[in-house]
Scaffold this motif. Sequence first.
Motif, PDB file in Angstrom:
ATOM      1  N   SER A 224      55.977 -48.354  23.919  1.00  0.00           N
ATOM      2  CA  SER A 224      56.610 -47.654  25.029  1.00  0.00           C
ATOM      3  C   SER A 224      57.712 -48.534  25.590  1.00  0.00           C
ATOM      4  O   SER A 224      57.437 -49.515  26.264  1.00  0.00           O
ATOM      5  N   LEU A 225      58.954 -48.202  25.312  1.00  0.00           N
ATOM      6  CA  LEU A 225      60.088 -48.992  25.746  1.00  0.00           C
ATOM      7  C   LEU A 225      60.559 -48.518  27.116  1.00  0.00           C
ATOM      8  O   LEU A 225      60.481 -47.337  27.436  1.00  0.00           O
ATOM      9  N   THR A 226      61.040 -49.467  27.913  1.00  0.00           N
ATOM     10  CA  THR A 226      61.707 -49.102  29.146  1.00  0.00           C
ATOM     11  C   THR A 226      63.195 -49.081  28.845  1.00  0.00           C
ATOM     12  O   THR A 226      63.840 -50.125  28.719  1.00  0.00           O
ATOM     13  N   LEU A 235      71.102 -42.798  22.806  1.00  0.00           N
ATOM     14  CA  LEU A 235      70.127 -42.141  21.937  1.00  0.00           C
ATOM     15  C   LEU A 235      70.249 -40.616  22.016  1.00  0.00           C
ATOM     16  O   LEU A 235      70.031 -39.915  21.027  1.00  0.00           O
ATOM     17  N   LYS A 236      70.590 -40.114  23.193  1.00  0.00           N
ATOM     18  CA  LYS A 236      70.792 -38.668  23.324  1.00  0.00           C
ATOM     19  C   LYS A 236      71.997 -38.213  22.495  1.00  0.00           C
ATOM     20  O   LYS A 236      72.013 -37.097  21.973  1.00  0.00           O
ATOM     21  N   VAL A 237      73.014 -39.089  22.379  1.00  0.00           N
ATOM     22  CA  VAL A 237      74.154 -38.763  21.519  1.00  0.00           C
ATOM     23  C   VAL A 237      73.682 -38.602  20.079  1.00  0.00           C
ATOM     24  O   VAL A 237      74.059 -37.668  19.376  1.00  0.00           O
ATOM     25  N   LEU A 238      72.814 -39.536  19.652  1.00  0.00           N
ATOM     26  CA  LEU A 238      72.287 -39.460  18.292  1.00  0.00           C
ATOM     27  C   LEU A 238      71.530 -38.158  18.055  1.00  0.00           C
ATOM     28  O   LEU A 238      71.742 -37.448  17.066  1.00  0.00           O
ATOM     29  N   VAL A 239      70.647 -37.835  18.969  1.00  0.00           N
ATOM     30  CA  VAL A 239      69.746 -36.694  18.790  1.00  0.00           C
ATOM     31  C   VAL A 239      70.478 -35.354  18.935  1.00  0.00           C
ATOM     32  O   VAL A 239      70.185 -34.393  18.219  1.00  0.00           O
ATOM     33  N   LEU A 308      60.478 -41.188  18.772  1.00  0.00           N
ATOM     34  CA  LEU A 308      61.732 -41.274  19.514  1.00  0.00           C
ATOM     35  C   LEU A 308      61.891 -40.070  20.436  1.00  0.00           C
ATOM     36  O   LEU A 308      62.246 -40.211  21.612  1.00  0.00           O
ATOM     37  N   GLU A 309      61.622 -38.879  19.905  1.00  0.00           N
ATOM     38  CA  GLU A 309      61.736 -37.666  20.714  1.00  0.00           C
ATOM     39  C   GLU A 309      60.783 -37.698  21.901  1.00  0.00           C
ATOM     40  O   GLU A 309      61.153 -37.343  23.024  1.00  0.00           O
ATOM     41  N   SER A 310      59.556 -38.162  21.647  1.00  0.00           N
ATOM     42  CA  SER A 310      58.574 -38.259  22.723  1.00  0.00           C
ATOM     43  C   SER A 310      59.017 -39.257  23.784  1.00  0.00           C
ATOM     44  O   SER A 310      58.860 -39.013  24.990  1.00  0.00           O
ATOM     45  N   GLU A 311      59.582 -40.381  23.350  1.00  0.00           N
ATOM     46  CA  GLU A 311      60.041 -41.403  24.294  1.00  0.00           C
ATOM     47  C   GLU A 311      61.203 -40.895  25.140  1.00  0.00           C
ATOM     48  O   GLU A 311      61.269 -41.152  26.351  1.00  0.00           O
ATOM     49  N   LEU A 312      62.112 -40.143  24.535  1.00  0.00           N
ATOM     50  CA  LEU A 312      63.242 -39.591  25.283  1.00  0.00           C
ATOM     51  C   LEU A 312      62.754 -38.572  26.314  1.00  0.00           C
ATOM     52  O   LEU A 312      63.288 -38.507  27.428  1.00  0.00           O
ATOM     53  N   SER A 316      63.164 -38.961  30.275  1.00  0.00           N
ATOM     54  CA  SER A 316      63.760 -37.897  31.071  1.00  0.00           C
ATOM     55  C   SER A 316      62.873 -37.565  32.273  1.00  0.00           C
ATOM     56  O   SER A 316      63.365 -37.376  33.390  1.00  0.00           O
ATOM     57  N   SER A 317      61.559 -37.513  32.035  1.00  0.00           N
ATOM     58  CA  SER A 317      60.619 -37.252  33.131  1.00  0.00           C
ATOM     59  C   SER A 317      60.659 -38.380  34.149  1.00  0.00           C
ATOM     60  O   SER A 317      60.638 -38.144  35.365  1.00  0.00           O
TER      61      SER A 317
END
Length: 334
Positions: A224-226, A235-239, A308-312, A316-317
Amino acid sequence: MLNIKKTFKPGDIIVRENTLGNSAYIIESGKVEVSKNIGNQRVVFTTLEKGSIFGEMCLVDNSPRSATVTTLEETVVTILSKTNFQQFLMQNPAAQSIFQVITERLRQTDVLVNPLRLTNFYYSLTSLIYYLALAVGNEKDGELSLENEFLLNECCTILAVDRSLAEKVVNRMVFTKLVRLDKNRGGPVERKVVVIPNQSQFKEFVDFLATQSSKDNDEASAESLTLSDKTYDVLKVLVENVADYQPKAGKKSVYYEKFLTAVNDLLNLSREETDKLFQPLFKNGWFKITMDPETNTRQLVCIDPARLESELERQSSRATFQKMVNLLKTMAAN
């Protein structure tokens, strides 16, 4: 299960703060006040009347009383002893487990609460709302509800805070839409109820406040990264903006140079800045760089797209919850 009734004169102390007890009390008639010594000052938090219960925490654990309860007039109470209550729990093992878990949760909020540290206080109050709603509230259509009057009284006795402060914070939480206040018209008397419309979101908010209150939340892990705001945006640009990245179709890699160009175009971040942001992600095993033998160009490979998706989503939350906390603090300052 035999319970005893007892009459107390005005000014009698039924429960004294920081002493051990073995009984809970239900007020049959009369009135009492709940107070606590803070520093060298005695602070009165609330008054309780017929139908109220106090001292219930000692029925499940052996912690000291959190407040003092003094009669304001002649008061008759029914005394529920710990022995009788334990006999009831022995006959209902499921109830015993539930009460132990809930009591421990509420004791944790009592330890963490500090009115001078707003994040801790919001964690304590939201925890109390959530676990009381689970324990004694009503659930309908996925929503949890709890009588507002009961909640405010429990805030005073368990968290040892002034009633008006608890009421203000609940009203602020209504503004953030974490809870709402409805009118319960089902009984003879109209009462306000606190409603949690989205249980999972509310629990996530409680957990977020717990991490903000904890002193052991300084180290990030590979699980779990901060993420900084910049890293999150990159990362949102990537996704969302790089067409070659389609993990559901098995495409987990993109041309690194092409990705750096996209970040520069959309976020105005230099290639050097973006590359620096990715170093912790390489180190923690979220991404890696490989070489395409045909084009001799670098490929950015996502090791686990689902994680990665879960972490983003989690990030966001967290951003949303932080805005809620900032809003609550701003309202508190006004």
